[in-house]
Design an enzyme around this catalytic site. Structure first.
Site, short mmCIF file in Angstrom:
data_model
loop_
_atom_site.label_atom_id
_atom_site.label_comp_id
_atom_site.label_asym_id
_atom_site.label_seq_id
_atom_site.Cartn_x
_atom_site.Cartn_y
_atom_site.Cartn_z
N HIS A 183 1.73 4.39 20.09
CA HIS A 183 0.93 4.66 18.89
C HIS A 183 1.12 6.11 18.41
O HIS A 183 0.17 6.90 18.35
CB HIS A 183 -0.55 4.37 19.10
N GLU A 223 -5.80 -0.14 23.52
CA GLU A 223 -5.20 1.20 23.58
C GLU A 223 -6.21 2.18 24.18
O GLU A 223 -7.41 2.05 23.94
CB GLU A 223 -4.80 1.66 22.18
N ARG A 270 -1.33 -2.33 12.98
CA ARG A 270 -2.32 -2.73 13.98
C ARG A 270 -1.80 -3.98 14.69
O ARG A 270 -1.29 -4.90 14.05
CB ARG A 270 -3.68 -3.02 13.33
N GLY A 320 0.82 -1.20 0.00
CA GLY A 320 0.00 0.00 0.00
C GLY A 320 0.85 1.25 0.00
O GLY A 320 2.07 1.20 -0.20
N ARG A 321 0.21 2.38 0.28
CA ARG A 321 0.90 3.66 0.17
C ARG A 321 1.99 3.82 1.22
O ARG A 321 3.10 4.27 0.91
CB ARG A 321 -0.13 4.80 0.28
N ILE A 322 1.70 3.44 2.48
CA ILE A 322 2.71 3.58 3.52
C ILE A 322 3.84 2.59 3.29
O ILE A 322 5.03 2.93 3.44
CB ILE A 322 2.07 3.39 4.91
#
Length: 322
Positions: free
Chosen positions: A285, A265, A236, A153-155
């Site tokens: 996070h 979290e 995640r 993906g983009r990241i």
């Protein structure tokens, strides 16, 4: 319109330039995190538009059923924390921009910071220096090693670009369709998932959390990693089989981990096993938590509120509401 913003830990939102978009509205901002349904129902009883900061608060049926004035939930990105079907049942529109074409460079940058921090033992070396014991050991160079990116993906592609800049060899693993796109773009892909985990020196997870990706990284996958390898997770926690990472680190495969995400979290358990390990770097996070990222995210979120007010809701996840 009465608007409520939840979980703005550091009271940042009102300092953003885009906050002016809500001028004239009745805005309430909560800075603490609450998940108790009774307390949330009391806080949100008069709310017409609810603003969420990513997945910090779960919005489920027991809460939604107690919010008769709620008409809009506005947020950005994925929405596993929202019961969309119950929103539809109750007449609540869910707007969530998927920001096409724009990766979270903040998350990619933090990922790379964690890679360097873990490979060079920066937090541990700092603690050693503070304790007056100087160096504690020898780190590892990245150049010439193999960076494995799980997810195309983009990241993930942004992280791969940083790896290339550091002279690393890049290898991807993802769905069959995504691997085909990676090959078309000139990237190497592993012959199998087992080979991917066995061959990479650094593996970074960059997948969205869906039913199909939940627990996609298993204990068996980790058992094939090198004892010198590093696993990084800024996506995640639920991508990894419960307990598998802790047990894998205890067994020596992988040899290191860098983690920014947790099952629950905010994670405030100081006895959490990952926090007790010398071969793990943990952050709370922080992936998307930059002023620039907030400005970009809340511009989208507030624009969705304005669009709703103007009678033309945008980025609607439950279009049957229209």
């Amino acid at each position: 319109m009465k608007i409520t913003i939840l979980d703005d830990y550091f009271d940042t939102v009102r300092t953003l330039g885009c906050f002016e978009k809500l001028k004239g509205h009745d805005v309430t901002i909560w800075n603490d995190h609450v998940q108790d349904v009774d307390e949330l129902a009391e806080r949100l009883k008069d709310t017409e538009a609810l603003v969420l900061i990513r997945e910090r608060t779960h919005i489920r049926a027991p809460l939604l059923d107690r919010l008769p004035r709620l008409k809009l939930i506005s947020q950005r990105s994925v929405f596993p924390h929202i019961d969309v079907e119950d929103c539809t049942r109750l007449g609540v529109i869910v707007s969530s921009s998927q920001h096409p074409g724009t990766p979270s460079y903040a998350t990619a940058e933090l990922t790379w910071g964690l890679v360097i921090a873990a490979m060079r033992q920066i937090p541990q070396q700092m603690e050693s220096l503070k304790a007056g014991t100087w160096q504690i050991g020898v780190g590892n160079t990245l150049r010439g090693r193999t960076l494995g990116v799980f997810g195309y993906g983009r990241i993930g592609r942004a992280v791969a670009a940083y790896g290339e800049a550091f002279g690393m060899n890049i290898m991807f693993w993802a769905s069959e369709e995504s691997r085909a796109r990676a090959k078309e773009d000139g990237f190497a892909t592993a012959a199998s998932k087992t080979d991917f985990f066995a061959q990479c020196d650094v593996i970074s997870l960059h997948l969205r959390l869906y039913d199909s990706t939940r627990y996609i990284v298993t204990a068996d996958d980790l058992s094939h990693m090198k004892p010198t390898a590093l696993l990084v997770n800024t996506s995640r926690a639920q991508l990894i089989e419960p307990g598998a990472l802790v047990q894998g680190l205890r067994d020596g495969r992988p040899g290191m981990a860098a983690v920014d995400v947790y099952e629950d979290e905010p994670m405030r358990d100081t006895e959490h096993p990952l926090l007790q390990m010398d071969n793990v770097v943990c952050t709370p996070h922080l992936g998307y938590v930059t002023r620039e990222e907030y400005e970009m995210q809340f511009t989208d979120i507030f624009d969705q509120i304005i669009a709703y007010q103007d009678g033309a809701p945008s980025n609607v996840i439950n279009p049957e509401m229209l």
